[in-house]
Design a protein around this motif. Sequence first.
Motif, PDB file in Angstrom:
ATOM      1  N   ALA A  29       5.872   3.025 -45.880  1.00 17.74           N
ATOM      2  CA  ALA A  29       5.611   4.284 -47.101  1.00 17.74           C
ATOM      3  C   ALA A  29       6.856   4.209 -47.856  1.00 17.74           C
ATOM      4  O   ALA A  29       6.574   4.854 -48.987  1.00 17.74           O
ATOM      5  CB  ALA A  29       5.275   5.456 -46.424  1.00 17.74           C
ATOM      6  N   VAL A  30       8.205   3.927 -47.533  1.00 16.98           N
ATOM      7  CA  VAL A  30       9.214   3.965 -48.147  1.00 16.98           C
ATOM      8  C   VAL A  30       9.122   3.011 -49.380  1.00 16.98           C
ATOM      9  O   VAL A  30       9.100   3.201 -50.561  1.00 16.98           O
ATOM     10  CB  VAL A  30      10.259   4.007 -47.509  1.00 16.98           C
ATOM     11  CG1 VAL A  30      11.546   3.882 -48.520  1.00 16.98           C
ATOM     12  CG2 VAL A  30      10.635   4.947 -46.821  1.00 16.98           C
ATOM     13  N   HIS A  31       8.963   1.906 -48.923  1.00 21.91           N
ATOM     14  CA  HIS A  31       8.981   0.892 -50.027  1.00 21.91           C
ATOM     15  C   HIS A  31       7.718   0.941 -51.035  1.00 21.91           C
ATOM     16  O   HIS A  31       7.715   0.993 -52.231  1.00 21.91           O
ATOM     17  CB  HIS A  31       8.591  -0.485 -49.615  1.00 21.91           C
ATOM     18  CG  HIS A  31       9.741  -1.318 -48.473  1.00 21.91           C
ATOM     19  ND1 HIS A  31      10.988  -1.474 -49.325  1.00 21.91           N
ATOM     20  CD2 HIS A  31      10.081  -1.454 -47.482  1.00 21.91           C
ATOM     21  CE1 HIS A  31      11.855  -1.972 -48.506  1.00 21.91           C
ATOM     22  NE2 HIS A  31      11.586  -1.795 -47.168  1.00 21.91           N
ATOM     23  N   PHE A  32       6.589   1.659 -50.532  1.00 26.96           N
ATOM     24  CA  PHE A  32       5.209   1.733 -51.348  1.00 26.96           C
ATOM     25  C   PHE A  32       5.720   3.003 -52.477  1.00 26.96           C
ATOM     26  O   PHE A  32       5.511   2.795 -53.534  1.00 26.96           O
ATOM     27  CB  PHE A  32       4.183   2.307 -50.295  1.00 26.96           C
ATOM     28  CG  PHE A  32       2.951   2.708 -51.151  1.00 26.96           C
ATOM     29  CD1 PHE A  32       2.082   1.660 -51.300  1.00 26.96           C
ATOM     30  CD2 PHE A  32       2.960   3.975 -51.801  1.00 26.96           C
ATOM     31  CE1 PHE A  32       1.012   2.046 -52.087  1.00 26.96           C
ATOM     32  CE2 PHE A  32       1.814   4.449 -52.474  1.00 26.96           C
ATOM     33  CZ  PHE A  32       0.711   3.478 -52.638  1.00 26.96           C
ATOM     34  N   SER A  33       6.436   3.871 -51.895  1.00 27.44           N
ATOM     35  CA  SER A  33       6.709   5.252 -52.776  1.00 27.44           C
ATOM     36  C   SER A  33       7.606   4.825 -53.900  1.00 27.44           C
ATOM     37  O   SER A  33       7.372   5.159 -55.128  1.00 27.44           O
ATOM     38  CB  SER A  33       7.136   6.279 -51.877  1.00 27.44           C
ATOM     39  OG  SER A  33       6.345   6.807 -51.074  1.00 27.44           O
ATOM     40  N   LEU A  34       8.793   4.192 -53.369  1.00 26.31           N
ATOM     41  CA  LEU A  34       9.528   3.577 -54.651  1.00 26.31           C
ATOM     42  C   LEU A  34       9.048   2.881 -55.786  1.00 26.31           C
ATOM     43  O   LEU A  34       9.280   3.023 -56.738  1.00 26.31           O
ATOM     44  CB  LEU A  34      10.633   2.902 -53.865  1.00 26.31           C
ATOM     45  CG  LEU A  34      11.672   3.591 -53.128  1.00 26.31           C
ATOM     46  CD1 LEU A  34      12.717   2.756 -52.340  1.00 26.31           C
ATOM     47  CD2 LEU A  34      12.347   4.766 -53.988  1.00 26.31           C
ATOM     48  N   GLU A 140      -9.692  11.873 -55.462  1.00 24.23           N
ATOM     49  CA  GLU A 140     -10.849  11.198 -55.833  1.00 24.23           C
ATOM     50  C   GLU A 140     -10.924   9.726 -55.419  1.00 24.23           C
ATOM     51  O   GLU A 140     -11.806   9.096 -55.144  1.00 24.23           O
ATOM     52  CB  GLU A 140     -10.519  10.924 -57.324  1.00 24.23           C
ATOM     53  CG  GLU A 140     -10.965  11.965 -58.275  1.00 24.23           C
ATOM     54  CD  GLU A 140     -10.471  11.621 -59.658  1.00 24.23           C
ATOM     55  OE1 GLU A 140     -10.738  10.458 -60.232  1.00 24.23           O
ATOM     56  OE2 GLU A 140      -9.960  12.529 -60.250  1.00 24.23           O
ATOM     57  N   LEU A 141      -9.616   9.249 -54.984  1.00 24.43           N
ATOM     58  CA  LEU A 141      -9.450   7.729 -54.537  1.00 24.43           C
ATOM     59  C   LEU A 141      -8.743   7.473 -53.511  1.00 24.43           C
ATOM     60  O   LEU A 141      -7.591   8.331 -53.370  1.00 24.43           O
ATOM     61  CB  LEU A 141      -9.052   6.967 -55.999  1.00 24.43           C
ATOM     62  CG  LEU A 141      -9.802   7.014 -57.246  1.00 24.43           C
ATOM     63  CD1 LEU A 141      -8.888   6.256 -58.252  1.00 24.43           C
ATOM     64  CD2 LEU A 141     -11.048   6.301 -56.931  1.00 24.43           C
ATOM     65  N   ALA A 142      -8.797   6.544 -52.689  1.00 22.40           N
ATOM     66  CA  ALA A 142      -8.086   6.360 -51.535  1.00 22.40           C
ATOM     67  C   ALA A 142      -7.783   4.727 -51.533  1.00 22.40           C
ATOM     68  O   ALA A 142      -8.657   3.916 -51.439  1.00 22.40           O
ATOM     69  CB  ALA A 142      -8.409   6.691 -50.277  1.00 22.40           C
ATOM     70  N   GLY A 143      -6.517   4.273 -51.263  1.00 19.98           N
ATOM     71  CA  GLY A 143      -6.242   2.783 -50.925  1.00 19.98           C
ATOM     72  C   GLY A 143      -5.734   2.733 -49.535  1.00 19.98           C
ATOM     73  O   GLY A 143      -5.259   3.700 -48.982  1.00 19.98           O
ATOM     74  N   LEU A 144      -6.273   1.764 -48.810  1.00 16.36           N
ATOM     75  CA  LEU A 144      -5.839   1.518 -47.636  1.00 16.36           C
ATOM     76  C   LEU A 144      -5.252   0.372 -46.879  1.00 16.36           C
ATOM     77  O   LEU A 144      -5.563  -0.753 -47.583  1.00 16.36           O
ATOM     78  CB  LEU A 144      -7.184   1.833 -46.629  1.00 16.36           C
ATOM     79  CG  LEU A 144      -6.934   1.825 -44.875  1.00 16.36           C
ATOM     80  CD1 LEU A 144      -8.094   2.927 -44.439  1.00 16.36           C
ATOM     81  CD2 LEU A 144      -7.464   0.201 -44.409  1.00 16.36           C
ATOM     82  N   ASP A 145      -4.274   0.380 -46.495  1.00 13.33           N
ATOM     83  CA  ASP A 145      -3.580  -0.864 -45.735  1.00 13.33           C
ATOM     84  C   ASP A 145      -3.866  -1.002 -44.158  1.00 13.33           C
ATOM     85  O   ASP A 145      -3.772   0.230 -43.507  1.00 13.33           O
ATOM     86  CB  ASP A 145      -2.060  -0.754 -46.171  1.00 13.33           C
ATOM     87  CG  ASP A 145      -1.333  -2.091 -45.607  1.00 13.33           C
ATOM     88  OD1 ASP A 145      -2.104  -3.199 -45.610  1.00 13.33           O
ATOM     89  OD2 ASP A 145      -0.024  -2.318 -45.738  1.00 13.33           O
ATOM     90  N   SER A 146      -3.614  -2.149 -43.643  1.00 19.01           N
ATOM     91  CA  SER A 146      -3.570  -2.128 -42.004  1.00 19.01           C
ATOM     92  C   SER A 146      -3.048  -3.305 -41.556  1.00 19.01           C
ATOM     93  O   SER A 146      -2.411  -4.052 -42.143  1.00 19.01           O
ATOM     94  CB  SER A 146      -5.189  -1.908 -41.740  1.00 19.01           C
ATOM     95  OG  SER A 146      -5.166  -1.848 -40.176  1.00 19.01           O
ATOM     96  N   ASP A 235       4.369  -3.974 -49.204  1.00 15.87           N
ATOM     97  CA  ASP A 235       4.401  -2.478 -49.601  1.00 15.87           C
ATOM     98  C   ASP A 235       4.772  -2.272 -50.862  1.00 15.87           C
ATOM     99  O   ASP A 235       3.995  -1.292 -51.693  1.00 15.87           O
ATOM    100  CB  ASP A 235       5.209  -1.955 -48.655  1.00 15.87           C
ATOM    101  CG  ASP A 235       5.195  -2.323 -47.355  1.00 15.87           C
ATOM    102  OD1 ASP A 235       3.651  -2.235 -46.753  1.00 15.87           O
ATOM    103  OD2 ASP A 235       6.001  -2.235 -46.431  1.00 15.87           O
ATOM    104  N   SER A 236       5.711  -2.937 -51.536  1.00 15.53           N
ATOM    105  CA  SER A 236       5.977  -2.887 -53.029  1.00 15.53           C
ATOM    106  C   SER A 236       4.873  -3.284 -53.870  1.00 15.53           C
ATOM    107  O   SER A 236       4.583  -2.442 -54.921  1.00 15.53           O
ATOM    108  CB  SER A 236       7.347  -3.455 -53.248  1.00 15.53           C
ATOM    109  OG  SER A 236       8.404  -2.964 -52.571  1.00 15.53           O
ATOM    110  N   PHE A 237       4.197  -4.433 -53.390  1.00 18.72           N
ATOM    111  CA  PHE A 237       2.958  -4.839 -54.146  1.00 18.72           C
ATOM    112  C   PHE A 237       1.965  -3.691 -54.218  1.00 18.72           C
ATOM    113  O   PHE A 237       1.490  -3.496 -55.364  1.00 18.72           O
ATOM    114  CB  PHE A 237       2.571  -6.120 -53.704  1.00 18.72           C
ATOM    115  CG  PHE A 237       1.219  -6.591 -54.422  1.00 18.72           C
ATOM    116  CD1 PHE A 237       1.302  -7.386 -55.255  1.00 18.72           C
ATOM    117  CD2 PHE A 237       0.043  -6.041 -53.935  1.00 18.72           C
ATOM    118  CE1 PHE A 237       0.050  -7.882 -55.837  1.00 18.72           C
ATOM    119  CE2 PHE A 237      -1.355  -6.538 -54.632  1.00 18.72           C
ATOM    120  CZ  PHE A 237      -1.267  -7.208 -55.523  1.00 18.72           C
ATOM    121  N   ALA A 238       1.768  -2.999 -53.184  1.00 20.76           N
ATOM    122  CA  ALA A 238       0.622  -1.990 -53.035  1.00 20.76           C
ATOM    123  C   ALA A 238       0.967  -0.797 -53.915  1.00 20.76           C
ATOM    124  O   ALA A 238       0.391  -0.072 -54.539  1.00 20.76           O
ATOM    125  CB  ALA A 238       0.428  -1.586 -51.470  1.00 20.76           C
TER     126      ALA A 238
END
Lengths: 307, 307
Positions: A29-34, A140-146, A235-238
């Motif tokens: 979540a850190v890599h994603f958020s940055l 409105e929208l949700a992305g999901l990783d697993s 995660d950075s890609f996402a």
Amino acid sequence: MSLTAVGSIAFDSVRTPFGARDRMLGGSAVHFSLAASFFTDVRLVGPVGDDFGEEELAVLRARGVITDDIEHVEGGKTFFWRGHYEYDMNLAHTDETQLNVFGDFQPKLSDGSRGAEMLFLGNIQPQLQLEVREACGGAELAGLDSMNLWIETERDDLLKAIGKADYLLLNDAEIRMLTDETNLARAAHQVMEMGPRVVVAKRGEYGAALFTEDHPFAIPGYLLEDVRDPTGAGDSFAGGFLGYLDGQRAAGLSPFDFDSLRQAMAYGSVLASFNVEDFGTERVASLTMDEIAERLKHFRHITRFEA
Amino acid sequence: MSLTAVGSIAFDSVRTPFGARDRMLGGSAVHFSLAASFFTDVRLVGPVGDDFGEEELAVLRARGVITDDIEHVEGGKTFFWRGHYEYDMNLAHTDETQLNVFGDFQPKLSDGSRGAEMLFLGNIQPQLQLEVREACGGAELAGLDSMNLWIETERDDLLKAIGKADYLLLNDAEIRMLTDETNLARAAHQVMEMGPRVVVAKRGEYGAALFTEDHPFAIPGYLLEDVRDPTGAGDSFAGGFLGYLDGQRAAGLSPFDFDSLRQAMAYGSVLASFNVEDFGTERVASLTMDEIAERLKHFRHITRFEA
């Protein structure tokens, strides 16, 4: 525009052939958020322990990430991962995992988190992803990783969670595993029948592929001579991908439009390429929008052809 | 414009999850020549036995391939390969190989073959590649393919042959193996120091990457829902790639120009994508230039992004 990202916040100790770092800021979540912070307002939801302090928060805040919903668990310790990479950096070797406060994670969502228009359900237990999606009914929208672990151990809950997602992001091998279909395009179409309108297959150094009902889209990885630490690239890609789409949505454009999706794939790839250039969050934390634009331009130059 | 292709002509018996064929026309030089024939005049050099006849020659001639230099070895049998693919079609399983006349292959080059401006040295013994390159001293340009076997067993001769090539085409794993360097971009630059001005890394379903002194170029594989037989995909790629470049050269354009190279990568990918849609040469043999143009257009649509 606003995006709530729920997932792991971690300390990572990583060794690669190009160096080592001890207990650096990490977590999906850190890599994603940055990465997402370059395109939209990001609120990060996840648990940390007593060992997580101002220094780590400052990295996130410097990129404008809202840290109010980072939950400090008194007396707890932050999720810790130790791993290494050999010269073939496509494969991470895990040496130690301490779930710590992440093991008992029960997302607590403030009104701010619930109010986001875009939600990112990072790679956590599918049951928690479902609860968060319900709690953020206004998004409105949700992305999901697993990941493969949940496909194997929590398949039913995972299918329910996938059914509530608009964008699914998985490694290509995981998409094949989920559907028991080896052809990626066919597998992705099976996944779309489960709910998501868009399926993204992450392919490591080879790039990524995207599938919609109408069209697929494929992009190679940005070719780099210096890859120092691949941790967090997906995660950075996402983050680049969903962050860009939330920005488009806020600008009144459709986040399912093919032109938006292709640009989102390009920005995701660019963010991932910066991520791997240095350890942990080091490169993305110091990144500028100008550098992103410049790399996108070069990326286009070294991938485009004419019809 | 003319291109001489030297390599294997074969009968292949192939089984995939989508069907099986017995003793169909195959061989790397055959797949190469059929693909290249859309862009330039191709002369095919390779040995066949008594079992090779008018039916096989007709497939090549229908595409305009000059078959005068196919050497009929009296009393011999044509190279035979039998293999199968599981659902993961990235991996070929060899069940039987009969080298037959290919085992004693000593290329005999007519004046026509020697007169070609572009030479393709298919995957044969490096010593033979060197001899052919010398015999065709008048050819302006040479492309070379090889394989892990020769890297392991004939490394010195292979390095000499690579030193005489302008374009080297190998699988990405083979480029890493040749240089003992896992980063593909670095490995490719090491190979360029051995002689070639252009190095192409074939990456199977993931596409291909190209390296020059100035710029890299990367292209994903064309996403297909129906892959029936991947045999020969890399050879069709090479044929589209070098065939297009010979056409450019003949039109007075530089075959090292980045714009020519990027288009060559796209045409190579398109030819490979048709190759795998059906067994052996079936799809490419019936292909039209209009179908190639249409697929190129769609390929661009599903890969382009803006800067």
